[in-house]
Enzyme design. Sequence first.
Site, PDB file in Angstrom:
ATOM      1  CB  ALA A   1      -0.933   0.001   1.210  1.00  0.00           C
TER       2      ALA A   1
ATOM      3  CG  ASP B   1       9.455   0.433   6.976  1.00  0.00           C
ATOM      4  OD1 ASP B   1       8.250   0.661   6.763  1.00  0.00           O
ATOM      5  OD2 ASP B   1      10.175  -0.196   6.181  1.00  0.00           O
ATOM      6  CD  GLU B   2       8.640  -4.213   7.341  1.00  0.00           C
ATOM      7  OE1 GLU B   2       7.665  -4.832   7.796  1.00  0.00           O
ATOM      8  OE2 GLU B   2       8.862  -4.103   6.119  1.00  0.00           O
TER       9      GLU B   2
ATOM     10  CD  GLN C   1       5.047  -5.402  10.248  1.00  0.00           C
ATOM     11  OE1 GLN C   1       4.838  -4.193  10.187  1.00  0.00           O
ATOM     12  NE2 GLN C   1       5.681  -6.066   9.296  1.00  0.00           N
TER      13      GLN C   1
ATOM     14  CB  CYS D   1      -8.672  -7.055  -3.773  1.00  0.00           C
ATOM     15  SG  CYS D   1      -8.929  -8.811  -4.122  1.00  0.00           S
TER      16      CYS D   1
ATOM     17  CB  CYS E   1     -12.094  -8.229  -7.084  1.00  0.00           C
ATOM     18  SG  CYS E   1     -12.220  -7.563  -5.401  1.00  0.00           S
TER      19      CYS E   1
END
Length: 191
Positions: free
Chosen positions: A13, A87-88, A90, A145, A147
Amino acid sequence: MAQLYFYYSAMNAGKSTTMLQSSFNYQERGMNPVIFTAKIDNRFGEGKVSSRIGLEADAELFTVETQLFDHIATLNEKQKVHCVLIDESQFLTKEQVHQISDVVDTLKIPVLCYGLRTDFRGELFTGAQYLLAWADKLIELKTVCHCGRKANMVLRTDENGVAMADGDQVEIGGNERYVSVCRKHYKDALK
């Protein structure tokens, strides 16, 4: 007034791109931003943050043992730190999220964190869990996504491109292992 920000999204993203742009903005104004990234993710070289569009910068490294408050306070004593970018994020521990909130509240330095919200099983990463709970500002960065709907989930795939439902929470990889999808296609892939 310094605040703790959490920019989160599925993969691809533009989290690293957005973070590197923020760092550039501070530098352009003669300020000193400090970038951190997780030592565990060394796909682009140790101590480097790279974006898919080719931007990169040097970074301080953190592991689960890193005492972020102490490290940032020491850097700030040597040269005024105007902003911390992680950054990162998580991969931060609960204690490290607490420490960076102390950086904001005590040292009065803004901290901008960029990371994934959930893993390939749809479960929160520890760093994301506590950033979602404790950050002053939550900003979702969006990707799509296949879709066309918003991708808010991440699939891990095996070497044949088949979605995996089990495994260790952390396995470093990029487009060869992970695909960002909407919730519907996430559930469909795991049936």
